[in-house]
Write a protein that holds these residues in place. Structure first.
Motif, PDB file in Angstrom:
ATOM      1  N   ALA A 175      -0.146   7.229   4.304  1.00 57.59           N
ATOM      2  CA  ALA A 175       0.943   6.326   4.683  1.00 57.59           C
ATOM      3  C   ALA A 175       1.445   6.673   6.078  1.00 57.59           C
ATOM      4  N   HIS A 176       1.635   5.687   6.904  1.00 58.23           N
ATOM      5  CA  HIS A 176       2.205   5.731   8.262  1.00 58.23           C
ATOM      6  C   HIS A 176       1.158   5.830   9.378  1.00 58.23           C
ATOM      7  N   GLY A 177       0.650   7.034   9.665  1.00 61.57           N
ATOM      8  CA  GLY A 177      -0.360   7.164  10.722  1.00 61.57           C
ATOM      9  C   GLY A 177       0.123   6.719  12.093  1.00 61.57           C
TER      10      GLY A 177
ATOM     11  N   ILE B 146      -0.600  10.252   0.320  1.00 57.50           N
ATOM     12  CA  ILE B 146       0.175  11.222   1.098  1.00 57.50           C
ATOM     13  C   ILE B 146       0.770  10.571   2.350  1.00 57.50           C
ATOM     14  N   HIS B 147       1.963  11.021   2.754  1.00 54.24           N
ATOM     15  CA  HIS B 147       2.523  10.606   4.046  1.00 54.24           C
ATOM     16  C   HIS B 147       1.830  11.411   5.144  1.00 54.24           C
ATOM     17  N   LEU B 148       1.381  10.767   6.209  1.00 53.48           N
ATOM     18  CA  LEU B 148       0.753  11.530   7.297  1.00 53.48           C
ATOM     19  C   LEU B 148       1.119  10.970   8.668  1.00 53.48           C
TER      20      LEU B 148
ATOM     21  N   GLY C 293       0.774  -1.241   0.000  1.00 53.79           N
ATOM     22  CA  GLY C 293       0.000   0.000   0.000  1.00 53.79           C
ATOM     23  C   GLY C 293       0.804   1.289   0.000  1.00 53.79           C
ATOM     24  N   HIS C 294       2.132   1.189   0.134  1.00 50.62           N
ATOM     25  CA  HIS C 294       2.929   2.421   0.090  1.00 50.62           C
ATOM     26  C   HIS C 294       4.387   2.100  -0.184  1.00 50.62           C
ATOM     27  N   THR C 295       4.884   2.609  -1.314  1.00 55.43           N
ATOM     28  CA  THR C 295       6.307   2.464  -1.570  1.00 55.43           C
ATOM     29  C   THR C 295       6.783   3.552  -2.527  1.00 55.43           C
ATOM     30  N   HIS C 296       8.087   3.570  -2.704  1.00 49.17           N
ATOM     31  CA  HIS C 296       8.722   4.429  -3.697  1.00 49.17           C
ATOM     32  C   HIS C 296       9.635   3.457  -4.437  1.00 49.17           C
ATOM     33  N   ALA C 297       9.070   2.765  -5.438  1.00 52.92           N
ATOM     34  CA  ALA C 297       9.713   1.562  -5.973  1.00 52.92           C
ATOM     35  C   ALA C 297      11.148   1.804  -6.425  1.00 52.92           C
TER      36      ALA C 297
ATOM     37  N   THR D 155       5.595  -1.352   2.539  1.00 56.83           N
ATOM     38  CA  THR D 155       7.003  -1.488   2.920  1.00 56.83           C
ATOM     39  C   THR D 155       7.666  -0.130   3.057  1.00 56.83           C
ATOM     40  N   ASP D 156       7.122   0.908   2.364  1.00 55.28           N
ATOM     41  CA  ASP D 156       7.811   2.164   2.110  1.00 55.28           C
ATOM     42  C   ASP D 156       8.967   1.860   1.150  1.00 55.28           C
ATOM     43  N   GLY D 157       9.733   2.862   0.783  1.00 50.59           N
ATOM     44  CA  GLY D 157      10.769   2.646  -0.221  1.00 50.59           C
ATOM     45  C   GLY D 157      11.914   1.793   0.304  1.00 50.59           C
TER      46      GLY D 157
HETATM   47 ZN   LIG Z   1       7.118   6.869   1.922  1.00 53.04          ZN
END
Ligand SMILES: [Zn+2]
Length: 420
Positions: A233-235, A196-198, A50-54, A285-287
């Motif tokens: 993303a995050h929370g 968005i990162h939050l 659900g969230h990455t920077h491939a 995973t995030d990037g």
């Molecule tokens: Zn990120």
């Protein structure tokens, strides 16, 4: 496909046009079509990152021992300013190879040169929701920035059905109030998701309170940026009132437990409170620059353990529920309407996307006990034998074709950037 084992039952699966056409014990292969004999291998839904920077696979192992803001400002952003589309293309191809190998079919991406990302995803055969990051803190030409963002949105719309477009304002600390409002308006008008990162760090919350007199989720909501197509993303630092607000608006929160641990932000999404509030939750995973792996099953174990540890409650996240988080079944927004009307999201049923995995029959991690529990606590992505996305076999036998060449090309791009 024949001979796969789904929930203890031997089934066949027939796919057409990227969808599951039929699935069940009575389903037999269609003459003339490509047929896989699963030979008793367990069949499960593919995973959703659900969230990455491939393309940040290029940053793997680079300057990893710094806190978030210093890591971004001193190490990442100066290199990203020199990125070319081919860097992003090969970085993303490398990420895709790793995701195919570890069972991810679909991912949410936020990165520069989004058209290069889309080309890489199409060439790899995966699905992605792609947005170029919007940042304007200190920017001289906000108007040009908006024009460029819209050009990206329009270009991404030209790609095939496995590519979806989103708008990706980076975070509340890198995007001005005006640009955030504009992104929210554009997203509403074009019916696009906002990614968005939050609430990643406690500092972000403190700064938001000081600047705006309200916490990050309330601030986003006031700007019109919190809705059912919003992916946060995050929370990590969301409080009860924010979780209630996010649930009310129908937005999705994606936990990134390993990146949170690596960047030492001091916590992870409070899952029990999020579930209690009715928030849709996914896993990312995030990037690879801040994780450094894209193996979602391995991160799922970390997520489940952190929730148990933090709550002091071993019943807080049952294994089957954890698997639903990793397949997007608990966050319909991440699947973006995929699947037949009325069916539960993320299930392998007729009309659903033909995105599934066969697991290694001989994997010792899966040989004994409950499959969901083994997948969460014993396995890693190495138990994936076969990855099928949109009905196409992207991996059979645990090896992604061409991975060595992809790694060589990506390493060459990282050397060009001076980070490898
Ligand atoms: Zn990120």
């Amino acid at each position: 496909m024949t001979g796969a084992v789904l929930d203890g039952e031997t089934v066949g699966v027939r796919c057409a046009d990227g969808l599951i056409e039929a699935i069940g014990p009575e389903v037999t292969p269609q003459p003339g079509g490509e047929t896989i004999d699963a030979a008793g291998a367990p069949l499960v839904a593919a995973l959703v990152n659900g969230h990455t920077h491939a393309a940040m696979t290029l940053f793997r192992g680079y300057a990893g021992d710094l806190p978030l803001i210093r890591w971004l400002r001193e190490k990442v952003w100066p290199v990203e300013a020199r990125l070319e589309p081919d860097d992003v293309y090969w970085g993303t191809r490398l990420a895709c190879a790793e995701m195919i190998r570890t069972g991810t079919a679909r991912f949410w991406d936020m990165y520069w040169h989004p058209q290069a990302t889309a080309r890489a995803v199409e060439d790899a055969g995966l699905r992605a929701h792609i947005g170029g990051p919007l940042l304007d803190v200190g920017a001289d030409s906000p108007h040009e920035l908006r024009e460029a963002a819209l050009r990206d949105v329009e270009a991404l719309a030209e790609f095939g059905p496995t590519i979806d477009t989103s708008l990706a304002p980076h975070s509340i600390y890198t995007v001005s109030e005006g640009l955030m409002r504009w992104a929210a308006e554009q997203a509403a008008e074009r019916e696009l998701p906002l990614h968005i990162h939050l609430s990643e760090t406690e500092q972000e919350v403190a700064d938001c309170l000081e600047a705006h007199g309200e916490r990050p989720a309330a601030y986003l909501d006031r700007l019109g940026a919190l809705g059912e197509r919003t992916v946060l993303a995050h929370g990590v630092w969301l409080d009860r009132a924010e979780l209630d607000l996010i649930a009310e608006r129908g937005a999705t929160v994606v936990a990134n437990p390993v990146a949170n641990l690596k960047l030492a932000v001091g916590g992870v999404l409070p899952y029990a409170a999020a579930r209690h509030a009715g928030v849709a939750v996914g896993l990312g995973t995030d990037g690879a620059g801040s994780n450094d792996s894209l193996d979602l099953l391995s991160d799922l174990k970390t997520f489940a353990l952190l929730q148990r540890h933090a709550s002091g409650d071993a019943t807080v996240l049952p294994a089957a529920e954890a698997m639903e988080i990793a397949t997007g079944a608990r966050a319909p927004g991440l699947l973006d309407g995929a699947g037949p009307p009325g069916a539960a999201p993320g299930r392998l049923v007729p009309g659903a996307p033909a995105d599934f995995l066969l697991l290694r029959r001989d994997a010792p991690e899966l040989g004994i006990g409950d499959l969901a529990s083994d997948l969460v606590y014993a396995a890693s992505g190495s138990v994936v034998d076969t990855t099928v996305v949109a009905g196409r076999v992207l991996m059979r036998g645990g090896e992604v074709e061409g991975e060595a060449e992809i790694l060589a090309r990506a390493a060459e791009r990282a050397r060009r950037l001076g980070i490898a």
